[in-house]
Design a protein around this motif. Structure first.
Motif, PDB file in Angstrom:
ATOM      1  N   ALA A  38     -12.525  16.167 -18.083  1.00  0.00           N
ATOM      2  CA  ALA A  38     -11.642  15.371 -17.223  1.00  0.00           C
ATOM      3  C   ALA A  38     -12.492  14.644 -16.191  1.00  0.00           C
ATOM      4  CB  ALA A  38     -10.620  16.258 -16.527  1.00  0.00           C
ATOM      5  N   ILE A  39     -11.964  13.515 -15.752  1.00  0.00           N
ATOM      6  CA  ILE A  39     -12.536  12.796 -14.624  1.00  0.00           C
ATOM      7  C   ILE A  39     -11.560  12.975 -13.478  1.00  0.00           C
ATOM      8  CG2 ILE A  39     -13.231  10.559 -13.702  1.00  0.00           C
ATOM      9  CD1 ILE A  39     -13.858   9.691 -16.564  1.00  0.00           C
ATOM     10  N   TYR A  40     -12.082  13.360 -12.325  1.00  0.00           N
ATOM     11  CA  TYR A  40     -11.235  13.488 -11.151  1.00  0.00           C
ATOM     12  C   TYR A  40     -11.592  12.379 -10.158  1.00  0.00           C
ATOM     13  CZ  TYR A  40     -15.357  15.885  -9.301  1.00  0.00           C
ATOM     14  OH  TYR A  40     -16.632  16.201  -8.922  1.00  0.00           O
ATOM     15  N   VAL A  41     -10.571  11.895  -9.468  1.00  0.00           N
ATOM     16  CA  VAL A  41     -10.741  10.876  -8.445  1.00  0.00           C
ATOM     17  C   VAL A  41     -10.073  11.420  -7.186  1.00  0.00           C
ATOM     18  CG1 VAL A  41     -10.385   8.471  -7.799  1.00  0.00           C
ATOM     19  CG2 VAL A  41     -10.607   9.082 -10.221  1.00  0.00           C
ATOM     20  N   LEU A  42     -10.820  11.435  -6.092  1.00  0.00           N
ATOM     21  CA  LEU A  42     -10.335  12.005  -4.841  1.00  0.00           C
ATOM     22  C   LEU A  42     -10.398  10.968  -3.729  1.00  0.00           C
ATOM     23  CD1 LEU A  42     -12.451  15.298  -4.986  1.00  0.00           C
ATOM     24  CD2 LEU A  42     -10.142  14.957  -5.873  1.00  0.00           C
ATOM     25  N   LYS A  43      -9.313  10.818  -3.012  1.00  0.00           N
ATOM     26  CA  LYS A  43      -9.353  10.024  -1.777  1.00  0.00           C
ATOM     27  C   LYS A  43      -9.631  11.035  -0.672  1.00  0.00           C
ATOM     28  CE  LYS A  43      -7.022   6.209  -0.610  1.00  0.00           C
ATOM     29  NZ  LYS A  43      -5.861   5.365  -0.243  1.00  0.00           N
ATOM     30  N   ILE A  44     -10.750  10.848   0.002  1.00  0.00           N
ATOM     31  CA  ILE A  44     -11.219  11.818   0.983  1.00  0.00           C
ATOM     32  C   ILE A  44     -11.104  11.213   2.372  1.00  0.00           C
ATOM     33  CG2 ILE A  44     -13.219  13.158   1.710  1.00  0.00           C
ATOM     34  CD1 ILE A  44     -13.982  13.084  -1.356  1.00  0.00           C
ATOM     35  N   SER A  45     -10.477  11.968   3.272  1.00  0.00           N
ATOM     36  CA  SER A  45     -10.239  11.490   4.631  1.00  0.00           C
ATOM     37  C   SER A  45     -11.025  12.315   5.633  1.00  0.00           C
ATOM     38  CB  SER A  45      -8.753  11.593   4.981  1.00  0.00           C
ATOM     39  OG  SER A  45      -8.003  10.782   4.133  1.00  0.00           O
ATOM     40  N   ARG A  68     -13.887  21.136  -1.634  1.00  0.00           N
ATOM     41  CA  ARG A  68     -13.118  21.412  -0.406  1.00  0.00           C
ATOM     42  C   ARG A  68     -13.971  22.148   0.620  1.00  0.00           C
ATOM     43  NH1 ARG A  68      -8.621  22.311  -4.098  1.00  0.00           N
ATOM     44  NH2 ARG A  68      -7.150  20.621  -3.773  1.00  0.00           N
ATOM     45  N   LYS A  69     -14.758  23.097   0.158  1.00  0.00           N
ATOM     46  CA  LYS A  69     -15.611  23.861   1.072  1.00  0.00           C
ATOM     47  C   LYS A  69     -16.653  22.958   1.728  1.00  0.00           C
ATOM     48  CE  LYS A  69     -18.670  27.764   1.477  1.00  0.00           C
ATOM     49  NZ  LYS A  69     -19.551  28.682   0.851  1.00  0.00           N
ATOM     50  N   SER A  70     -17.368  22.163   0.934  1.00  0.00           N
ATOM     51  CA  SER A  70     -18.415  21.318   1.510  1.00  0.00           C
ATOM     52  C   SER A  70     -17.814  20.222   2.390  1.00  0.00           C
ATOM     53  CB  SER A  70     -19.318  20.726   0.437  1.00  0.00           C
ATOM     54  OG  SER A  70     -18.619  19.862  -0.412  1.00  0.00           O
ATOM     55  N   LEU A  71     -16.658  19.679   2.006  1.00  0.00           N
ATOM     56  CA  LEU A  71     -16.021  18.646   2.817  1.00  0.00           C
ATOM     57  C   LEU A  71     -15.531  19.194   4.149  1.00  0.00           C
ATOM     58  CD1 LEU A  71     -13.995  16.865  -0.002  1.00  0.00           C
ATOM     59  CD2 LEU A  71     -15.872  15.845   1.317  1.00  0.00           C
ATOM     60  N   SER A  72     -14.966  20.400   4.138  1.00  0.00           N
ATOM     61  CA  SER A  72     -14.417  20.968   5.368  1.00  0.00           C
ATOM     62  C   SER A  72     -15.501  21.233   6.413  1.00  0.00           C
ATOM     63  CB  SER A  72     -13.635  22.247   5.076  1.00  0.00           C
ATOM     64  OG  SER A  72     -14.512  23.279   4.657  1.00  0.00           O
ATOM     65  N   ILE A  78      -9.367  16.481   1.243  1.00  0.00           N
ATOM     66  CA  ILE A  78      -8.903  15.718   0.090  1.00  0.00           C
ATOM     67  C   ILE A  78      -7.469  15.298   0.382  1.00  0.00           C
ATOM     68  CG2 ILE A  78      -8.382  15.788  -2.375  1.00  0.00           C
ATOM     69  CD1 ILE A  78     -10.652  17.906  -2.613  1.00  0.00           C
ATOM     70  N   ALA A  79      -7.264  13.988   0.555  1.00  0.00           N
ATOM     71  CA  ALA A  79      -5.940  13.463   0.885  1.00  0.00           C
ATOM     72  C   ALA A  79      -5.107  13.185  -0.369  1.00  0.00           C
ATOM     73  CB  ALA A  79      -6.082  12.192   1.716  1.00  0.00           C
ATOM     74  N   HIS A  80      -5.758  12.724  -1.444  1.00  0.00           N
ATOM     75  CA  HIS A  80      -5.086  12.442  -2.717  1.00  0.00           C
ATOM     76  C   HIS A  80      -6.021  12.843  -3.849  1.00  0.00           C
ATOM     77  CE1 HIS A  80      -1.915  10.157  -0.757  1.00  0.00           C
ATOM     78  NE2 HIS A  80      -2.853   9.514  -0.081  1.00  0.00           N
ATOM     79  N   LYS A  81      -5.422  13.268  -4.951  1.00  0.00           N
ATOM     80  CA  LYS A  81      -6.212  13.715  -6.102  1.00  0.00           C
ATOM     81  C   LYS A  81      -5.548  13.216  -7.373  1.00  0.00           C
ATOM     82  CE  LYS A  81      -5.364  17.902  -7.165  1.00  0.00           C
ATOM     83  NZ  LYS A  81      -5.205  19.348  -7.122  1.00  0.00           N
ATOM     84  N   THR A  82      -6.361  12.670  -8.284  1.00  0.00           N
ATOM     85  CA  THR A  82      -5.879  12.266  -9.603  1.00  0.00           C
ATOM     86  C   THR A  82      -6.826  12.847 -10.642  1.00  0.00           C
ATOM     87  OG1 THR A  82      -4.964  10.207  -8.735  1.00  0.00           O
ATOM     88  CG2 THR A  82      -5.365  10.310 -11.107  1.00  0.00           C
ATOM     89  N   GLN A 109     -23.639   9.179   2.557  1.00  0.00           N
ATOM     90  CA  GLN A 109     -23.806  10.179   1.494  1.00  0.00           C
ATOM     91  C   GLN A 109     -23.250  11.512   1.959  1.00  0.00           C
ATOM     92  OE1 GLN A 109     -27.798  10.410   0.065  1.00  0.00           O
ATOM     93  NE2 GLN A 109     -27.646   8.456  -0.960  1.00  0.00           N
ATOM     94  N   MET A 110     -22.431  12.105   1.120  1.00  0.00           N
ATOM     95  CA  MET A 110     -21.808  13.393   1.401  1.00  0.00           C
ATOM     96  C   MET A 110     -22.193  14.341   0.280  1.00  0.00           C
ATOM     97  SD  MET A 110     -19.657  15.334   3.091  1.00  0.00           S
ATOM     98  CE  MET A 110     -19.046  14.141   4.252  1.00  0.00           C
ATOM     99  N   GLU A 111     -22.472  15.580   0.610  1.00  0.00           N
ATOM    100  CA  GLU A 111     -22.825  16.573  -0.399  1.00  0.00           C
ATOM    101  C   GLU A 111     -21.758  16.588  -1.492  1.00  0.00           C
ATOM    102  OE1 GLU A 111     -24.970  19.059  -2.482  1.00  0.00           O
ATOM    103  OE2 GLU A 111     -25.658  18.304  -0.549  1.00  0.00           O
ATOM    104  N   GLY A 112     -22.198  16.460  -2.732  1.00  0.00           N
ATOM    105  CA  GLY A 112     -21.290  16.427  -3.870  1.00  0.00           C
ATOM    106  C   GLY A 112     -20.880  15.026  -4.284  1.00  0.00           C
ATOM    107  N   PHE A 113     -21.147  14.046  -3.421  1.00  0.00           N
ATOM    108  CA  PHE A 113     -20.766  12.663  -3.711  1.00  0.00           C
ATOM    109  C   PHE A 113     -21.895  11.701  -3.347  1.00  0.00           C
ATOM    110  CE2 PHE A 113     -16.792  14.895  -2.723  1.00  0.00           C
ATOM    111  CZ  PHE A 113     -16.104  14.679  -3.895  1.00  0.00           C
ATOM    112  N   LYS A 114     -23.118  12.059  -3.647  1.00  0.00           N
ATOM    113  CA  LYS A 114     -24.251  11.213  -3.252  1.00  0.00           C
ATOM    114  C   LYS A 114     -24.267   9.891  -4.002  1.00  0.00           C
ATOM    115  CE  LYS A 114     -26.815  14.882  -1.388  1.00  0.00           C
ATOM    116  NZ  LYS A 114     -27.900  15.497  -0.923  1.00  0.00           N
ATOM    117  N   THR A 115     -23.901   9.907  -5.273  1.00  0.00           N
ATOM    118  CA  THR A 115     -23.852   8.654  -6.042  1.00  0.00           C
ATOM    119  C   THR A 115     -22.473   8.418  -6.642  1.00  0.00           C
ATOM    120  OG1 THR A 115     -24.599   9.709  -8.096  1.00  0.00           O
ATOM    121  CG2 THR A 115     -26.303   8.815  -6.635  1.00  0.00           C
ATOM    122  N   GLU A 116     -21.555   9.337  -6.446  1.00  0.00           N
ATOM    123  CA  GLU A 116     -20.218   9.238  -7.033  1.00  0.00           C
ATOM    124  C   GLU A 116     -19.179   8.967  -5.958  1.00  0.00           C
ATOM    125  OE1 GLU A 116     -22.132  12.018  -7.428  1.00  0.00           O
ATOM    126  OE2 GLU A 116     -22.888  11.692  -9.438  1.00  0.00           O
TER     127      GLU A 116
END
Length: 135
Positions: A38-45, A68-72, A78-82, A109-116
């Motif tokens: 699966a591909i997940y898409v997250l709107k992160i606030s 969620r742990k690294s973002l918090s 995570i505001a929205h998830k698909t 750059q955020m941990e887990g989303f450096k290029t994504e």
């Protein structure tokens, strides 16, 4: 890396040096490129800015817990998830690469989303593009 039986696969330099140099399919570990994914898409606030993150996983529950742990830790949520099912991991990674090539990379750059990661306002367009490539 390349295996005469299973084709190419990617690995990090540290995994190549420290862990194992053999084909993950031959070793019976690692990813099966023909398995569903699966591909997940997250709107992160966050307090200062928002962004859209995306990725590929066959273990969505554990991946989202990790995100969620690294973002918090940085006051993001995570505001929205698909979640978009894809027939094979190989196809999912091809689609992910197309998204990376097409959409501008988010400058922070955020941990887990450096290029994504891309801009928050592109969330719906990323989803539409993945769905079109997934047909």
């Amino acid at each position: 890396m390349c295996c005469s039986q299973h084709g190419t696969w990617t690995t990090s330099i540290s995994s190549f040096i420290d862990v194992d140099r053999s084909c993950p399919a031959c070793a019976g570990i690692g990813f099966d490129r023909n398995a569903p994914s699966a591909i997940y898409v997250l709107k992160i606030s966050g307090e200062c800015y928002d962004f859209t993150g995306y990725g590929v996983s066959s273990s969505l529950k554990s991946r989202l817990v990790k995100h969620r742990k690294s973002l918090s830790e940085f006051n993001f949520k995570i505001a929205h998830k698909t979640i978009i099912p894809v027939s094979t991991k190989d196809k999912a990674f091809q689609i992910e690469q197309s998204i990376k090539d097409y959409f501008p990379r988010y400058p922070q750059q955020m941990e887990g989303f450096k290029t994504e990661a891309t801009y928050a306002y592109l969330y719906d367009e990323v989803i539409s593009t993945i769905n079109a490539l997934n047909d």
